[in-house]
Design an enzyme around this catalytic site. Sequence first.
Site, mmCIF file in Angstrom:
data_model
loop_
_atom_site.group_PDB
_atom_site.id
_atom_site.type_symbol
_atom_site.label_atom_id
_atom_site.label_comp_id
_atom_site.label_asym_id
_atom_site.label_seq_id
_atom_site.Cartn_x
_atom_site.Cartn_y
_atom_site.Cartn_z
ATOM 1 N N GLY A 292 2.176 3.634 2.322
ATOM 2 C CA GLY A 292 1.473 2.498 2.901
ATOM 3 C C GLY A 292 1.630 2.399 4.407
ATOM 4 C CG HIS B 114 -0.744 -0.487 0.409
ATOM 5 N ND1 HIS B 114 -0.034 -1.037 1.453
ATOM 6 C CD2 HIS B 114 0.178 -0.051 -0.478
ATOM 7 C CE1 HIS B 114 1.260 -0.949 1.208
ATOM 8 N NE2 HIS B 114 1.419 -0.357 0.038
ATOM 9 C CG ASP B 115 -2.336 -2.346 4.164
ATOM 10 O OD1 ASP B 115 -3.277 -3.121 4.421
ATOM 11 O OD2 ASP B 115 -1.502 -2.565 3.264
#
Length: 277
Positions: A154, A136-137
Amino acid sequence: MHDAPRRLKSATVSFMTQIHPTAVVDPAARLHESVVVGPYSIIGAQVEIGAGTRIGPHCVIEGHTTIGRDNRIWQFCSLGSDPQDKKYAGEPTRLEIGDGNTLREFCTVSTGTVQDEGVTRIGDDNWIMAYVHVAHDCRIGSHTIMANVTTLAGHVRVGDWAILGGLTGVHQFSRVGAHAMAGFASRIAQDVPPFVMVAGNPCEAHGFNQEGLKRRGFGPERILAIKQMYRALYRKGLTLEAARAEIEALRAEHPEAEADITMMLDFLASAGRGIVR
C-alpha cells in the site's frame, strides 16, 4: 457456415457484438461503444471504460473504477476490488487507470483508502506483466515496466520510466524514483532515488541506469550530471546532507541538467523512509 465470413467482413460491428454473450456487464456501467469485453468477464455498475480498450476473458472489473483509452487487459485480471486493508469500511474509494496500458494475466489492482487520498492511480503506457499486484493507494507514473510477480504494498509511489524486475517486492510507503531500475527479486524497503539501479535482499545500489537514459534521448551532458549525482550519493562516503549540498552545487556546472538535479533534490528532501544506500 460458408456465408459467415462474408457477413463479418461486410457488416459494421455493433456495440452488442463487442460484448461476448457470456459476459456480465451491469446496465449502469459506462463503456465506449468500441470497448471489447471477452467471455465470462464481469463489469460492475460504477465502472467507466474508454474507447479502444479490450477486456479479455474471465476478468472482474468492479468498484469506482475508471479506465482510459486503448488499454489491453488480459484474462483473469481483477481490477477495482476492495483494498486489502482491515481498516477499510466500504468507503467509495477509487481506481483510475490511464491510456495505453497493458496488464497481463492475473494482475490485481485495488481501490484506495480514506487513510490516503482515496485513489489508486496508474498513468499511461505502462507494461505490467503477469501476476503483478498493485495495492491500495499506490501511484504509478507512465512508461513503467513491472515484470512478473512484482508486488507493490500500500501507498507505494513509482515514478515515470521506472523498471521493476520479476519477483520484486516494494514495502508500503516506499518510493521508486523516475528512471530507476530494480533487478530480479529485489526487496525494496527504502526509497530508490531517481536514475539509480538497485538489486538484492537487502537492496543495494549498483550504478545508475545509463543505458536506459541513452535510449530515452538523454544527452552526454545530462548523463554526466546524473553520474556525478550518483557519485555524491554512493561513492564519496558523504552523509546524505553533504551529498545533497554537492548535488545542489552541480546546477552551476550543468545548467542543461537543471530539471534532473531538481528532481533528485526534491526526492531526497522528502525521503521519509530513507534511501537505499
